[in-house]
Design a protein around this motif. Structure first.
Motif, PDB file in Angstrom:
ATOM      1  N   ARG A 111       0.828  -1.207   0.000  1.00 32.35           N
ATOM      2  CA  ARG A 111       0.000   0.000   0.000  1.00 32.35           C
ATOM      3  C   ARG A 111       0.861   1.255   0.000  1.00 32.35           C
ATOM      4  N   SER A 112       1.948   1.236   0.760  1.00 33.23           N
ATOM      5  CA  SER A 112       2.788   2.437   0.847  1.00 33.23           C
ATOM      6  C   SER A 112       3.486   2.718  -0.477  1.00 33.23           C
ATOM      7  N   VAL A 113       3.933   1.675  -1.187  1.00 31.40           N
ATOM      8  CA  VAL A 113       4.598   1.878  -2.479  1.00 31.40           C
ATOM      9  C   VAL A 113       3.597   2.349  -3.529  1.00 31.40           C
ATOM     10  N   LEU A 114       2.417   1.735  -3.589  1.00 31.77           N
ATOM     11  CA  LEU A 114       1.396   2.162  -4.541  1.00 31.77           C
ATOM     12  C   LEU A 114       1.013   3.621  -4.318  1.00 31.77           C
ATOM     13  N   SER A 115       0.869   4.015  -3.058  1.00 34.63           N
ATOM     14  CA  SER A 115       0.505   5.390  -2.740  1.00 34.63           C
ATOM     15  C   SER A 115       1.568   6.374  -3.218  1.00 34.63           C
ATOM     16  N   ALA A 116       2.845   6.010  -3.031  1.00 32.59           N
ATOM     17  CA  ALA A 116       3.939   6.906  -3.415  1.00 32.59           C
ATOM     18  C   ALA A 116       4.078   7.034  -4.927  1.00 32.59           C
ATOM     19  N   LEU A 117       3.844   5.944  -5.662  1.00 39.21           N
ATOM     20  CA  LEU A 117       4.051   5.948  -7.109  1.00 39.21           C
ATOM     21  C   LEU A 117       2.847   6.439  -7.902  1.00 39.21           C
ATOM     22  N   ARG A 118       1.660   6.379  -7.309  1.00 40.36           N
ATOM     23  CA  ARG A 118       0.447   6.646  -8.087  1.00 40.36           C
ATOM     24  C   ARG A 118       0.409   8.071  -8.640  1.00 40.36           C
ATOM     25  N   GLU A 119       0.956   9.046  -7.927  1.00 40.81           N
ATOM     26  CA  GLU A 119       0.924  10.421  -8.440  1.00 40.81           C
ATOM     27  C   GLU A 119       1.853  10.597  -9.643  1.00 40.81           C
ATOM     28  N   HIS A 120       2.806   9.698  -9.822  1.00 39.34           N
ATOM     29  CA  HIS A 120       3.713   9.760 -10.965  1.00 39.34           C
ATOM     30  C   HIS A 120       3.308   8.802 -12.078  1.00 39.34           C
ATOM     31  N   ASP A 125      12.145  10.259  -3.189  1.00 36.22           N
ATOM     32  CA  ASP A 125      11.711  11.197  -2.155  1.00 36.22           C
ATOM     33  C   ASP A 125      10.358  10.795  -1.589  1.00 36.22           C
ATOM     34  N   GLY A 126       9.468  10.285  -2.448  1.00 41.01           N
ATOM     35  CA  GLY A 126       8.161   9.853  -1.977  1.00 41.01           C
ATOM     36  C   GLY A 126       8.119   8.409  -1.520  1.00 41.01           C
ATOM     37  N   LEU A 127       8.989   7.583  -2.080  1.00 44.73           N
ATOM     38  CA  LEU A 127       8.961   6.151  -1.770  1.00 44.73           C
ATOM     39  C   LEU A 127       9.579   5.812  -0.419  1.00 44.73           C
ATOM     40  N   HIS A 128      10.652   6.505  -0.062  1.00 51.95           N
ATOM     41  CA  HIS A 128      11.398   6.152   1.150  1.00 51.95           C
ATOM     42  C   HIS A 128      10.883   6.938   2.355  1.00 51.95           C
TER      43      HIS A 128
END
Length: 412
Positions: free
Chosen positions: A269-278, A318-321
């Motif tokens: 969930r955390s990875v999907l959330s970070a990548l979805r805006e890109h 920056d968003g993933l970590h």
């Protein structure tokens, strides 16, 4: 913080015959390496070193790298990710860490892939010196014993117990707690021996060495390749069985474990959330698969998509970590609890490690199964486990022992 350039970089990449092996070209005491299944990159020397720290380290690194690349003169006859101007990097886990995050541009890079081999030479404009790579044999064998560091076994169990109490009280859902092992490497020791054992024993992992930080990670934080973005999330672990039947039973037990499924779900969930805006249209499996490594099984999920905003691999970090796989959920609360319960600075453990090229393409792993070797030869290795409400502290301690195995055996 960055070290400013006084002149621009000049990089030239040309195709070469297959060098067969990369590691023998690496420096014995300060190797720069990124390899999996015999393919990857090895660097020699330093044409440029950029240093960063604090909560803005990823954004600062992305901005500095764009500036360096914009002023560089690059000639690239191979034209694929990893050719042209390339920097190796390793970043601290915590915003408050005293460890320096770095990008290092080598003077010489040798690359080896299934469809191409190449050499890149980098120099400052006006400089004519090159480092000519040479394949050399490994130095004498050595054996190093790693022993408990600042966090004892009993201390780890106590920390896990405290974390479970806090989770059950509703303060957070998950936290990843680590412990450390220490040792000392003789000054003349050839560090490539450790990397050789890691690469040979764990060929499906990324074996890396950047600025004294070495390891072999199975987890891809992010990969960018000509607009395609991907990640591999690992969370949930169990030991391998002693025979084929027991091994199948272990894999099934992991796949049906509610505790491990919950831990994995937080991480995905955390990875999907970070990548979805890109990348608005991301693809991932409906359920995790079991990934087999030589010493354990992981629950794994692959995520893929295409970037819609031209972000570089450095921008995405920056968003993933940190992901939930190495920090916890919610992130802010988990990191605060890590600072409270771990008696050491994680340094670069569980931070991003990998490389980026001038187009922003790159491969970055989560720095696991790792050790930092200080200039004086002191070694600090790290391993951690995800703690959730129904975790058993003693079982989590045993899991850290499994995760230490690759680095402990490589030094032994």
């Amino acid at each position: 913080m960055t070290i400013p350039l006084t002149s621009s970089l000049v990089a030239q990449t040309v195709a070469i015959d297959d060098p067969r092996q990369l590691l023998p070209f690496a420096d014995q005491t300060s190797p720069l390496l990124w390899v999996r299944k015999g393919h990857g990159l090895v660097g020699l020397g330093e044409a440029l070193r950029l240093e960063f720290s604090g909560p803005d380290r990823f954004a600062s690194a992305a901005a500095a790298w764009r500036e360096v690349c914009a002023s560089a003169d690059v000639t690239d006859e191979v034209r694929r990710p990893g050719t042209g101007l390339v920097a190796f990097g390793t970043f601290a886990f915590d915003d408050e860490s005293s460890a320096t995050s770095v990008l290092i541009v080598p003077r010489t890079i040798i690359g080896r892939y299934a469809d191409a081999s190449f050499i890149t030479r980098v120099r400052l404009s006006g400089d004519i010196d090159d480092i000519e790579p040479q394949s050399t044999g490994y130095g004498p064998e050595y054996r190093i014993q790693l022993v408990p560091g600042e966090q004892s076994r009993d201390g780890y169990v106590s920390a896990a117990e405290q974390a479970i109490t806090r989770i059950q009280a509703g303060e957070l859902s998950k936290v990843v707690l680590a412990r450390d092992l220490t040792g000392h490497l003789p000054a003349e020791a050839d560090r490539r021996r450790v990397l050789h054992d890691l690469a040979l024993g764990y060929p499906d992992c990324w074996t890396y060495a950047v600025d004294g930080f070495i390891g072999s990670s199975p987890e891809t934080l992010v990969r960018v390749d000509r607009g395609a973005v991907s990640a591999r999330v690992l969370a949930g672990t169990i030991s391998r069985g002693l025979d084929a039947d027991a091994d199948r039973d272990q894999a099934l037990a992991l796949a049906t474990s509610r505790k491990d499924q919950d831990e994995h779900r937080f991480a995905v969930r955390s990875v999907l959330s970070a990548l979805r805006e890109h990348s608005p249209e991301l693809r991932s499996g409906e359920a995790p698969f079991t990934l087999k490594l030589p010493n354990l099984w992981h629950l794994a999920t692959d995520i893929e998509g295409r970037l819609s905003d031209g972000s570089s691999s450095l921008d995405l970090m920056d968003g993933l970590h940190p992901t939930a796989a190495v920090a916890g959920t919610p992130t802010r609360d988990a990191v605060a609890l890590i600072r409270e319960l771990e008696p050491f600075d994680r340094g670069r453990y569980a931070g991003p490690v990998g490389w980026v090229d001038a187009s922003g393409d790159g491969e970055w792993a989560v720095a696991l199964r790792c050790a930092q070797i200080a200039p004086d030869g002191d070694i600090t290795a790290y391993a951690g486990c995800g703690i959730v409400a129904d975790s058993d502290p003693t079982s989590e301690l045993l899991e850290t022992k499994m995760k230490f195995r690759p680095i402990v055996e490589a030094f032994a």
